[in-house]
Every structure is written in structure tokens, then in C-alpha cells.
Design an enzyme around this catalytic site. Structure first.
Site, PDB file in Angstrom:
ATOM      1  N   ASP A  28       4.192   4.861   0.653  1.00 58.73           N
ATOM      2  CA  ASP A  28       4.591   5.510  -0.582  1.00 58.73           C
ATOM      3  C   ASP A  28       3.390   5.378  -1.534  1.00 58.73           C
ATOM      4  O   ASP A  28       2.508   4.554  -1.317  1.00 58.73           O
ATOM      5  CB  ASP A  28       5.826   4.767  -1.130  1.00 58.73           C
ATOM      6  CG  ASP A  28       6.067   5.062  -2.577  1.00 58.73           C
ATOM      7  OD1 ASP A  28       6.181   6.251  -2.914  1.00 58.73           O
ATOM      8  OD2 ASP A  28       6.137   4.109  -3.389  1.00 58.73           O
ATOM      9  N   ASP A  80       3.389   5.831  -5.637  1.00 56.34           N
ATOM     10  CA  ASP A  80       3.628   5.152  -6.920  1.00 56.34           C
ATOM     11  C   ASP A  80       4.417   3.857  -6.741  1.00 56.34           C
ATOM     12  O   ASP A  80       5.484   3.856  -6.124  1.00 56.34           O
ATOM     13  CB  ASP A  80       4.387   6.074  -7.876  1.00 56.34           C
ATOM     14  CG  ASP A  80       3.471   7.095  -8.532  1.00 56.34           C
ATOM     15  OD1 ASP A  80       2.251   7.048  -8.273  1.00 56.34           O
ATOM     16  OD2 ASP A  80       3.973   7.929  -9.302  1.00 56.34           O
TER      17      ASP A  80
HETATM   18 MG   LIG Z   1       7.382   4.252  -5.170  1.00 58.50          MG
END
Ligand SMILES: [Mg+2]
Length: 255
Positions: A8, A10
Site C-alpha cells: 500500500d 499512504d
Molecule cells: Mg494506507
């Protein structure tokens, strides 16, 4: 031995909508020497450029090992012939977009969580995904670290996002409405989540689930990384990019 490490973006590789820390840049470049790497995010491709593509290695043979999956894998980019090439994009029709944008605007209003001061657009059309950013898309670009702090403080336990999702979802039953990043709600075609992205990635690479390791900061029920775990891919749950860096230091030093 895993062949591909997927992340992922962020909260996992960098703070929300922020650039990689130099420590992460060095680890990411090192990782590309030994593994294929995928970054999958609800964010758009332009954020991938802003947050890390402009900082990591420019070596074509390393970039050719990187798989970019913005907007939860509804777009897919590979580095070929000296640039990032879009391999596919699955976009909404204009009618679909209109219905989704109206439902998000109404849902936010009805929830009572709309804020007076926003930064940039609050509803962003990413073609294959439409995202409601309650505080505005540009809060981090405009306020820097203070913007990250405000975002993280807005809904730390996720209850506000889930409430907005529960109001919006029945308005557009043909689509999937999901709490996403710290302050955002994503709408996609049904069945589009990071597990869908992982399936697309396996299709493109020929790898199986056991070849992949995934790291994310929202591997909890209701979180936007949870689908990958439920899909049966080995996962490492992190709380922040610093956790990820620590795990990567372990992986890199063991090579
Ligand atoms: Mg995230």
C-alpha cells in the site's frame, strides 16, 4: 522465497500523500535489486509521481521490476521503452460518474461531517474511481506536515468514514463504496479492491498468491488493505512507514 513484494502507499511507504523519506527511497531502490515490487493504492497515478517516482532510482532495469497499480488496480503501469506505459484502465461512463458524484455530495451533507474549510477539490473523478476527500485533495500539498496531522486527527478510529459510507452506499447500489485513506471514501465498480488488484497482478506476472508478500497499514476489518489478507496473500501489517522501513531493513539484510 517471495518473488514480489507489494505495498500500500499512504501510511505504509510514506505519510498520507507525502514524499518518501530518504531512508525509504534507499530501501525501495535496494529492494528492486532483489525483488519485483508493486505499489497499489486508491490514489491516482499523479500521486505516485509526486510521492516517489520522482525520487527513486532512474535505472531502467530496476524500474522494469516495478508494477504500479493506482486506483486499486483499475489502472496498471509498467516501465517500458524509457517511460511508464499504461497497460490498461477501466473507466466509468459519464452517466455513472454523475450518479456517483451526486451520491457522495448528498451523503457527506447528510452525515453532518462536512467541514467548513477544505483544501482543493473534495470530490475527485479519477476515471476508474471517484473519491470523496472530506478535507480536500490538496490539504497536504498546501499545509505540509500540519495537513498530515489534521488528516490523522480527523477520524483516527474510522467511525466517521464508516458512517458516511453507510449513508452513501444505498444511494448507489450498483457500485462499491468503501472507507479508504485517513479522510477519504472511494467508489468503484463492484468487486474492485486491492484483492482485485492482486488478481490482476498475478494475471500479468504469472505469479501465484504464495509468491507475493503484501504490506499495508489498514489490514483490519473495514480497512482498505483487508481484502488482500482475506484473499489469502501473506501480509505484514504496519502502523506507519517507519514500521515498513524496519521490516524492509530486515528483508534486505537477510539477502
Ligand atoms: Mg494506507
Amino acid at each position: 522465497m517471495k518473488k514480489l513484494i507489494a505495498f500500500d502507499l499512504d501510511g505504509t511507504l510514506a505519510p498520507s500523500k507525502s514524499k518518501f523519506d530518504p531512508r525509504m527511497v534507499a530501501l525501495f531502490d535496494k529492494l528492486l535489486e532483489h525483488f519485483e515490487v508493486c505499489v497499489i493504492s486508491g490514489g491516482k497515478y499523479e500521486l505516485f509521481q509526486r510521492q516517489f517516482l520522482t525520487q527513486i532510482t532512474t535505472e531502467p532495469h530496476l524500474l522494469s521490476r516495478l508494477h504500479l497499480m493506482p486506483t486499486s488496480g483499475t489502472r496498471y503501469y509498467r516501465y517500458e521503452k524509457g517511460d511508464w506505459q499504461e497497460k490498461y484502465a477501466e473507466n466509468f461512463t459519464s452517466e455513472q460518474k454523475k450518479a456517483i458524484i451526486a451520491a457522495l455530495a448528498e451523503g457527506l451533507k447528510e452525515s453532518g461531517y462536512a467541514v467548513a474549510k477544505t483544501y482543493g477539490e473534495t470530490i475527485e473523478d479519477r476515471d476508474s474511481q471517484i473519491t470523496l476527500s472530506i478535507l480536500g485533495q490538496e490539504i497536504v500539498a498546501e499545509l505540509g506536515e500540519e495537513g498530515v496531522r489534521i488528516k490523522e486527527a480527523w477520524d483516527p478510529d474510522g467511525t466517521k468514514k464508516l458512517k458516511i459510507r453507510d449513508i452513501v452506499a444505498p444511494k448507489i447500489p450498483d457500485f462499491t463504496v468503501r472507507a479508504a485513506g485517513a479522510t477519504s471514501i472511494d467508489v468503484t465498480m463492484p468487486g474492485i479492491d486491492k484483492a482485485y488488484g492482486m488478481d490482476k497482478l498475478m494475471e500479468a506476472t504469472g505469479y501465484s498468491k504464495s509468491d507475493i508478500l503484501f504490506m499495508g497499514d489498514k489490514i483490519v476489518p473495514g480497512g482498505n488493505d483487508y481484502a488482500v489478507y482475506e484473499h489469502g496473500i501473506d501480509c505484514i501489517a504496519v502502523r506507519s512507514w517507519e514500521d515498513t522501513a524496519y521490516a524492509l531493513e530486515g528483508i534486505v539484510s537477510a539477502i
